[in-house]
Design a protein around this motif. Structure first.
Motif, PDB file in Angstrom:
ATOM      1  N   LEU A   1       4.976  -6.675   6.957  1.00  0.00           N
ATOM      2  CA  LEU A   1       5.229  -6.281   5.575  1.00  0.00           C
ATOM      3  C   LEU A   1       3.963  -6.296   4.722  1.00  0.00           C
ATOM      4  O   LEU A   1       3.860  -5.549   3.745  1.00  0.00           O
ATOM      5  N   TYR A   2       2.983  -7.140   5.104  1.00  0.00           N
ATOM      6  CA  TYR A   2       1.843  -7.316   4.205  1.00  0.00           C
ATOM      7  C   TYR A   2       0.480  -7.319   4.891  1.00  0.00           C
ATOM      8  O   TYR A   2      -0.538  -7.522   4.227  1.00  0.00           O
ATOM      9  N   LYS A   3       0.419  -7.079   6.204  1.00  0.00           N
ATOM     10  CA  LYS A   3      -0.871  -7.045   6.893  1.00  0.00           C
ATOM     11  C   LYS A   3      -1.146  -5.630   7.412  1.00  0.00           C
ATOM     12  O   LYS A   3      -0.436  -5.118   8.270  1.00  0.00           O
ATOM     13  N   GLU A   4      -2.210  -5.033   6.875  1.00  0.00           N
ATOM     14  CA  GLU A   4      -2.528  -3.643   7.209  1.00  0.00           C
ATOM     15  C   GLU A   4      -2.838  -3.469   8.701  1.00  0.00           C
ATOM     16  O   GLU A   4      -2.466  -2.454   9.303  1.00  0.00           O
ATOM     17  N   LYS A   5      -3.515  -4.439   9.307  1.00  0.00           N
ATOM     18  CA  LYS A   5      -3.869  -4.309  10.728  1.00  0.00           C
ATOM     19  C   LYS A   5      -2.614  -4.239  11.602  1.00  0.00           C
ATOM     20  O   LYS A   5      -2.571  -3.487  12.579  1.00  0.00           O
ATOM     21  N   ILE A   6      -1.606  -5.016  11.252  1.00  0.00           N
ATOM     22  CA  ILE A   6      -0.350  -4.992  12.007  1.00  0.00           C
ATOM     23  C   ILE A   6       0.372  -3.674  11.774  1.00  0.00           C
ATOM     24  O   ILE A   6       0.969  -3.099  12.691  1.00  0.00           O
ATOM     25  N   GLN A   7       0.297  -3.173  10.562  1.00  0.00           N
ATOM     26  CA  GLN A   7       0.908  -1.876  10.253  1.00  0.00           C
ATOM     27  C   GLN A   7       0.238  -0.759  11.049  1.00  0.00           C
ATOM     28  O   GLN A   7       0.911   0.138  11.574  1.00  0.00           O
ATOM     29  N   GLN A   8      -1.086  -0.820  11.172  1.00  0.00           N
ATOM     30  CA  GLN A   8      -1.814   0.187  11.945  1.00  0.00           C
ATOM     31  C   GLN A   8      -1.480   0.085  13.435  1.00  0.00           C
ATOM     32  O   GLN A   8      -1.355   1.103  14.120  1.00  0.00           O
TER      33      GLN A   8
END
Length: 256
Positions: free
Chosen positions: A183-190
């Motif tokens: 929900l809040y970590k861009e690296k995990i989203q990528q």
């Protein structure tokens, strides 16, 4: 929405918390409860006997001191005795964070590698999936070992690592799982964006705490609903489609 928490340390919750978690959640289909050591294995098995939703995995978490010979023998004997009652071998892997903090020497790291390989051999022999703690620099080393033993049923939980390793994992058919951190970590989203939805599961890694909108909250499987909602936005699909695919992935991978 039926949900399976693909990675949780349920044995680290209090009995009352577990009872509340499991008796008030019709939407919660199952929890894959991984083990930390022999004591943890035994509690997870007891929880399985009490709650059918609890699916135990047995292993030895790498972010701790190595077991001595006697401890390892007792663990291996117990796992062998109860292999039919476990859903997977795990949590096992390599001590990235201990090594980063200078608490693991080069010779000791070799011993962790030997221990991991022992678990890989058992997983292959018993035809069980393996649940891995393998991040950053350790991940390609673990990939080498998986390839060496021709293991494809590998679950890299809460994975973090480089794109080269990600491509290799995708090609080999390995699964990952994402936590509420999505929900809040861009690296995990990528990572979630680049990884095929068909090879993704969802987890809490509870009781590990989370930040962002979950700051100060006790980690609970209901947080997975928000992870699925975020994953749906990333994949540009409906929550229903993503939820159903994630559910299918987990059932197939763990033979639920």
């Amino acid at each position: 929405m039926k949900i399976i928490d693909a990675h949780i340390h349920l044995d680290r919750y209090e009995d009352k918390e577990i009872e509340s978690m499991l008796k008030k959640a019709d939407w919660l289909e199952a929890l894959v409860s991984v083990s930390f050591d022999l004591h943890s294995c035994k509690r997870n098995l007891r929880l399985n006997k009490t709650y059918s939703k609890v699916k135990p995995a047995f292993g030895f978490h790498p972010e701790q001191s190595l077991p001595n010979e006697r401890e390892l023998t007792k663990l291996m004997e117990w796992m062998t005795q109860h292999k039919e009652e476990m859903i997977a071998v795990g949590e096992v892997g390599l001590p990235y964070y201990l090594r980063k903090d200078g608490k693991v020497s080069a010779p000791e790291y070799g011993q962790y590698l030997e221990l991991l390989e022992t678990f890989l051999v058992l997983a292959k022999k018993w035809e069980k999936p393996i649940v891995l703690h393998a991040v950053y620099d350790d991940a390609p080393i673990v990939c080498d070992l998986l390839e060496k033993h021709n293991i494809t049923k590998a679950h890299f939980h809460w994975f973090k690592g480089g794109q080269k390793t990600v491509k290799r994992m995708i090609s080999n058919g390995y699964y990952i799982s994402v936590t509420p951190e999505i929900l809040y970590k861009e690296k995990i989203q990528q990572l979630a964006k680049s990884y095929p939805l068909e090879q993704i599961m969802v987890e809490t890694d509870g009781p590990w705490p989370f930040d962002g909108p979950f700051t100060g909250q006790k980690t609970h499987p209901n947080m997975i609903k928000y992870s699925i909602s975020t994953l749906a936005k990333i994949k540009k699909q409906s929550e229903k489609e993503v939820s159903e695919q994630i559910y299918k992935n987990t059932r197939v991978f763990y033979r639920l």
